[in-house]
Design a protein around this motif. Sequence first.
Motif, PDB file in Angstrom:
ATOM      1  N   ALA A   2      -3.271  11.680   2.813  1.00  0.00           N
ATOM      2  CA  ALA A   2      -2.959  10.088   3.329  1.00  0.00           C
ATOM      3  C   ALA A   2      -3.987   9.878   4.756  1.00  0.00           C
ATOM      4  O   ALA A   2      -4.663  10.093   4.887  1.00  0.00           O
ATOM      5  CB  ALA A   2      -1.403  11.516   4.518  1.00  0.00           C
ATOM      6  N   LYS A   3      -3.624   8.169   4.613  1.00  0.00           N
ATOM      7  CA  LYS A   3      -4.898   7.838   5.034  1.00  0.00           C
ATOM      8  C   LYS A   3      -4.858   8.029   6.246  1.00  0.00           C
ATOM      9  O   LYS A   3      -3.237   7.790   6.837  1.00  0.00           O
ATOM     10  CB  LYS A   3      -4.915   6.224   4.330  1.00  0.00           C
ATOM     11  CG  LYS A   3      -5.621   6.351   3.082  1.00  0.00           C
ATOM     12  CD  LYS A   3      -5.359   4.542   2.938  1.00  0.00           C
ATOM     13  CE  LYS A   3      -6.121   4.962   1.397  1.00  0.00           C
ATOM     14  NZ  LYS A   3      -6.279   2.919   0.699  1.00  0.00           N
ATOM     15  N   LYS A   4      -5.691   7.522   7.214  1.00  0.00           N
ATOM     16  CA  LYS A   4      -5.453   7.926   8.969  1.00  0.00           C
ATOM     17  C   LYS A   4      -3.977   6.837   9.357  1.00  0.00           C
ATOM     18  O   LYS A   4      -4.056   5.433   8.953  1.00  0.00           O
ATOM     19  CB  LYS A   4      -6.903   7.339   9.110  1.00  0.00           C
ATOM     20  CG  LYS A   4      -6.998   7.853  11.175  1.00  0.00           C
ATOM     21  CD  LYS A   4      -7.874   8.188  11.485  1.00  0.00           C
ATOM     22  CE  LYS A   4      -7.847   8.175  13.332  1.00  0.00           C
ATOM     23  NZ  LYS A   4      -8.998   8.228  13.707  1.00  0.00           N
ATOM     24  N   GLY A   5      -3.263   7.063   9.813  1.00  0.00           N
ATOM     25  CA  GLY A   5      -2.125   6.225  10.637  1.00  0.00           C
ATOM     26  C   GLY A   5      -0.955   6.134  10.017  1.00  0.00           C
ATOM     27  O   GLY A   5       0.084   5.716  10.043  1.00  0.00           O
ATOM     28  N   LYS A   6      -0.910   6.702   8.163  1.00  0.00           N
ATOM     29  CA  LYS A   6       0.175   6.479   7.634  1.00  0.00           C
ATOM     30  C   LYS A   6       1.448   7.230   8.868  1.00  0.00           C
ATOM     31  O   LYS A   6       2.596   6.966   8.143  1.00  0.00           O
ATOM     32  CB  LYS A   6      -0.180   7.163   6.226  1.00  0.00           C
ATOM     33  CG  LYS A   6       1.155   6.792   5.255  1.00  0.00           C
ATOM     34  CD  LYS A   6       0.543   7.148   3.877  1.00  0.00           C
ATOM     35  CE  LYS A   6       1.648   7.685   3.180  1.00  0.00           C
ATOM     36  NZ  LYS A   6       1.013   7.607   1.467  1.00  0.00           N
ATOM     37  N   SER A   7       1.243   8.303   8.811  1.00  0.00           N
ATOM     38  CA  SER A   7       2.013   9.099   9.521  1.00  0.00           C
ATOM     39  C   SER A   7       3.191   8.558  10.924  1.00  0.00           C
ATOM     40  O   SER A   7       4.125   8.951  11.374  1.00  0.00           O
ATOM     41  CB  SER A   7       1.780  10.440  10.112  1.00  0.00           C
ATOM     42  OG  SER A   7       0.778  10.741  10.907  1.00  0.00           O
ATOM     43  N   VAL A   8       2.319   7.157  11.194  1.00  0.00           N
ATOM     44  CA  VAL A   8       3.179   6.947  12.456  1.00  0.00           C
ATOM     45  C   VAL A   8       4.282   5.851  12.051  1.00  0.00           C
ATOM     46  O   VAL A   8       5.353   5.721  12.862  1.00  0.00           O
ATOM     47  CB  VAL A   8       2.242   6.547  13.190  1.00  0.00           C
ATOM     48  CG1 VAL A   8       1.466   7.771  13.905  1.00  0.00           C
ATOM     49  CG2 VAL A   8       1.280   4.967  12.850  1.00  0.00           C
ATOM     50  N   LYS A 126       1.327  -1.466  -0.357  1.00  0.00           N
ATOM     51  CA  LYS A 126       2.986  -0.879  -1.101  1.00  0.00           C
ATOM     52  C   LYS A 126       2.669   0.124  -1.880  1.00  0.00           C
ATOM     53  O   LYS A 126       3.386   1.105  -2.448  1.00  0.00           O
ATOM     54  CB  LYS A 126       3.256  -2.180  -2.324  1.00  0.00           C
ATOM     55  CG  LYS A 126       4.146  -1.950  -2.870  1.00  0.00           C
ATOM     56  CD  LYS A 126       4.198  -2.998  -3.589  1.00  0.00           C
ATOM     57  CE  LYS A 126       5.465  -2.671  -4.603  1.00  0.00           C
ATOM     58  NZ  LYS A 126       5.827  -4.142  -5.574  1.00  0.00           N
ATOM     59  N   GLU A 127       1.658   0.526  -2.065  1.00  0.00           N
ATOM     60  CA  GLU A 127       0.897   2.040  -2.613  1.00  0.00           C
ATOM     61  C   GLU A 127       0.678   2.798  -1.682  1.00  0.00           C
ATOM     62  O   GLU A 127       1.598   3.773  -1.949  1.00  0.00           O
ATOM     63  CB  GLU A 127      -0.367   1.903  -3.313  1.00  0.00           C
ATOM     64  CG  GLU A 127      -0.332   1.081  -4.818  1.00  0.00           C
ATOM     65  CD  GLU A 127      -1.526   0.859  -6.204  1.00  0.00           C
ATOM     66  OE1 GLU A 127      -2.380   1.547  -4.977  1.00  0.00           O
ATOM     67  OE2 GLU A 127      -1.886   0.334  -5.977  1.00  0.00           O
ATOM     68  N   GLU A 128       0.656   2.385  -0.822  1.00  0.00           N
ATOM     69  CA  GLU A 128       0.110   3.580   0.560  1.00  0.00           C
ATOM     70  C   GLU A 128       1.327   4.185   0.905  1.00  0.00           C
ATOM     71  O   GLU A 128       1.580   5.330   1.377  1.00  0.00           O
ATOM     72  CB  GLU A 128      -0.979   3.148   1.610  1.00  0.00           C
ATOM     73  CG  GLU A 128      -1.207   3.936   2.153  1.00  0.00           C
ATOM     74  CD  GLU A 128      -1.902   3.631   4.207  1.00  0.00           C
ATOM     75  OE1 GLU A 128      -2.262   4.440   4.333  1.00  0.00           O
ATOM     76  OE2 GLU A 128      -2.304   1.881   3.132  1.00  0.00           O
ATOM     77  N   TYR A 129       2.605   3.153   1.064  1.00  0.00           N
ATOM     78  CA  TYR A 129       3.429   3.217   1.574  1.00  0.00           C
ATOM     79  C   TYR A 129       4.810   3.066   1.131  1.00  0.00           C
ATOM     80  O   TYR A 129       5.443   2.073   1.214  1.00  0.00           O
ATOM     81  CB  TYR A 129       3.515   3.122   3.092  1.00  0.00           C
ATOM     82  CG  TYR A 129       3.094   2.673   4.401  1.00  0.00           C
ATOM     83  CD1 TYR A 129       3.152   4.215   5.253  1.00  0.00           C
ATOM     84  CD2 TYR A 129       1.260   2.212   4.446  1.00  0.00           C
ATOM     85  CE1 TYR A 129       1.623   4.095   6.065  1.00  0.00           C
ATOM     86  CE2 TYR A 129       0.660   1.849   5.052  1.00  0.00           C
ATOM     87  CZ  TYR A 129       1.119   2.672   6.159  1.00  0.00           C
ATOM     88  OH  TYR A 129       0.073   4.273   6.852  1.00  0.00           O
ATOM     89  N   PRO A 130       4.914   3.752  -0.962  1.00  0.00           N
ATOM     90  CA  PRO A 130       5.718   3.210  -1.067  1.00  0.00           C
ATOM     91  C   PRO A 130       7.774   3.585  -0.505  1.00  0.00           C
ATOM     92  O   PRO A 130       8.566   3.102  -1.595  1.00  0.00           O
ATOM     93  CB  PRO A 130       5.750   4.622  -2.222  1.00  0.00           C
ATOM     94  CG  PRO A 130       5.311   5.608  -1.188  1.00  0.00           C
ATOM     95  CD  PRO A 130       4.042   5.225  -0.360  1.00  0.00           C
ATOM     96  N   GLY A 131       7.787   4.406   0.850  1.00  0.00           N
ATOM     97  CA  GLY A 131       8.692   4.377   1.049  1.00  0.00           C
ATOM     98  C   GLY A 131       9.400   3.663   1.993  1.00  0.00           C
ATOM     99  O   GLY A 131      10.186   2.989   1.846  1.00  0.00           O
ATOM    100  N   SER A 132       8.265   2.055   2.132  1.00  0.00           N
ATOM    101  CA  SER A 132       8.542   1.315   3.021  1.00  0.00           C
ATOM    102  C   SER A 132       8.888  -0.601   2.327  1.00  0.00           C
ATOM    103  O   SER A 132       8.503  -0.295   0.981  1.00  0.00           O
ATOM    104  CB  SER A 132       7.700   1.148   4.250  1.00  0.00           C
ATOM    105  OG  SER A 132       7.581   2.026   5.390  1.00  0.00           O
ATOM    106  N   LYS A 133       9.241  -0.678   2.353  1.00  0.00           N
ATOM    107  CA  LYS A 133       9.224  -2.824   1.983  1.00  0.00           C
ATOM    108  C   LYS A 133       8.398  -3.721   2.232  1.00  0.00           C
ATOM    109  O   LYS A 133       7.964  -4.356   3.604  1.00  0.00           O
ATOM    110  CB  LYS A 133      10.911  -3.182   1.755  1.00  0.00           C
ATOM    111  CG  LYS A 133      10.657  -4.379   1.148  1.00  0.00           C
ATOM    112  CD  LYS A 133      12.470  -5.065   1.725  1.00  0.00           C
ATOM    113  CE  LYS A 133      12.357  -6.336   0.554  1.00  0.00           C
ATOM    114  NZ  LYS A 133      14.053  -7.090   0.445  1.00  0.00           N
ATOM    115  N   VAL A 134       7.100  -4.118   1.523  1.00  0.00           N
ATOM    116  CA  VAL A 134       6.128  -3.810   2.168  1.00  0.00           C
ATOM    117  C   VAL A 134       6.333  -5.504   1.951  1.00  0.00           C
ATOM    118  O   VAL A 134       6.996  -6.037   0.708  1.00  0.00           O
ATOM    119  CB  VAL A 134       4.885  -4.012   1.036  1.00  0.00           C
ATOM    120  CG1 VAL A 134       3.514  -4.802   1.602  1.00  0.00           C
ATOM    121  CG2 VAL A 134       4.872  -2.771   1.619  1.00  0.00           C
ATOM    122  N   ILE A 135       6.342  -7.022   2.564  1.00  0.00           N
ATOM    123  CA  ILE A 135       6.359  -8.218   2.246  1.00  0.00           C
ATOM    124  C   ILE A 135       5.750  -8.894   2.530  1.00  0.00           C
ATOM    125  O   ILE A 135       4.645  -8.957   4.072  1.00  0.00           O
ATOM    126  CB  ILE A 135       7.708  -8.736   3.047  1.00  0.00           C
ATOM    127  CG1 ILE A 135       8.627  -7.494   2.905  1.00  0.00           C
ATOM    128  CG2 ILE A 135       8.490 -10.178   2.760  1.00  0.00           C
ATOM    129  CD1 ILE A 135      10.084  -7.977   3.240  1.00  0.00           C
TER     130      ILE A 135
END
Length: 450
Positions: A2-8, A126-135
């Motif tokens: 996971a890239k840094k900052g993703k877990s927050v 969008k690829e990095e956070y598949p659980g979030s809706k990227v707009i």
Amino acid sequence: MAKKGKSVLNPSKKIFVLDTSVILYDHDAINNFHEHDVAIPVQVLEELDNFKSGNDTRNFEARSFIRLIDLASKQKIISDWIALAPPNSGKFKVLLNEKPSKTDAEDIYGKGKTDHKILNAALSLKEEYPGSKVILVSKDICLRLKAKALNLNAEDYETGKIKNVEELYAGKTELYNFPETVIDLVKKENLVDVSKIDLPAKDGNHFFLLKNKRKAANVFYNHALKTISSVSTEPIFKIKPKNIEQAFAINALLNPDIKLVSIQGNAGTGKTLLALASALEQRRDFRQIYITRPIVSLSNKDIGFLPGDAKSKTDPFMAPIWDNLRFIKEQFNGDDKMVAKIDELISTEKIAIAPLAFIRGRTLTKIFFIIDEAQNLTPHEVKTIISRAGEHTKIVFTGDIYQIDTPYLDSESNGLSYLIENAKNHPLYAHITLHKGERSELANLANELL
């Protein structure tokens, strides 16, 4: 890994990716997404760096955003998620040059274009956070369409937009079968307490056309005083209102209790002419008459591309205002004293005609200030102009919300629509929409048929 900052990040939150057009429209945009997170592609910062110099509003917006990010980041690394200042807000970060592993916008649309790099930044997120809706949020319709073609959510920046422009406040109401006794009372007394009559409730100043089969009265409702007063159709500075809407406009322009006026209407309805004639009629009540308009070149190039000094560069854009002033002077043909007086007002700069950018930073005290073509302003620009008003100043905005020359503005998002919708109930404000063109029958043909 996971890239840094993703877990927050909270997966239930949305992630909004803003492009340059949004920042130039509203430098405070990152603070308007509530609890959701906001990301800015690094290409946006590069474009803002090109916009930071100059006196135009977009230059101001670019500088303000850069300062805002600098203040928010402090000693933090902005390529990591950092908390935004407003309470209950989300987080913010700058997206670096990261390419998506699946869909690559540059492979599809072409390499080297900033818009395509911004698309890639959003696709990577969008690829990095598949659980979030990227707009992707953009004022650029073409960029939004390209995003949607790549299965990337995209939307316009909605803050400040009017939801139903077709129902925008018009400033007047026609009442039929109104009691003749009230119409007679208005004509007799000129000022009538509304507690004595059955008038529809209004939350702000408003114009009424009171009609009966045989009689009619045109009145202004003063919400603060709870009175109605008769509206005159007499000429001002030899400019006679050609219809009742124009008479309503003149009434608002001459009313000393009304400090903020907006006049909306098609080309040829007399907006600028009425405002200028009203200003000249009240020239002794104000230190200066200031008439301006935003400079919008059809080629969208800065006026620096034009030859000559500042006056030579801006005069072509101010020509319609000079045309109106010339028309007023022509009404005094044969009156050499008044023609000389108007010329003196111009030479002594009692009447000043200049681009809007030239007033930035000034406090406008005892000024009759007319802003023409106000539909080419953003809501933030309108707010900035009004905030410059000093004591005994009157500000008038005129324009046509359907004739917009500025990229990324439309009838719903421009500053004039925003002002009409949000100021309509304020006691210092009055508005009128002019529908009937009075320039010529030929001009009316264009408005009605073409």
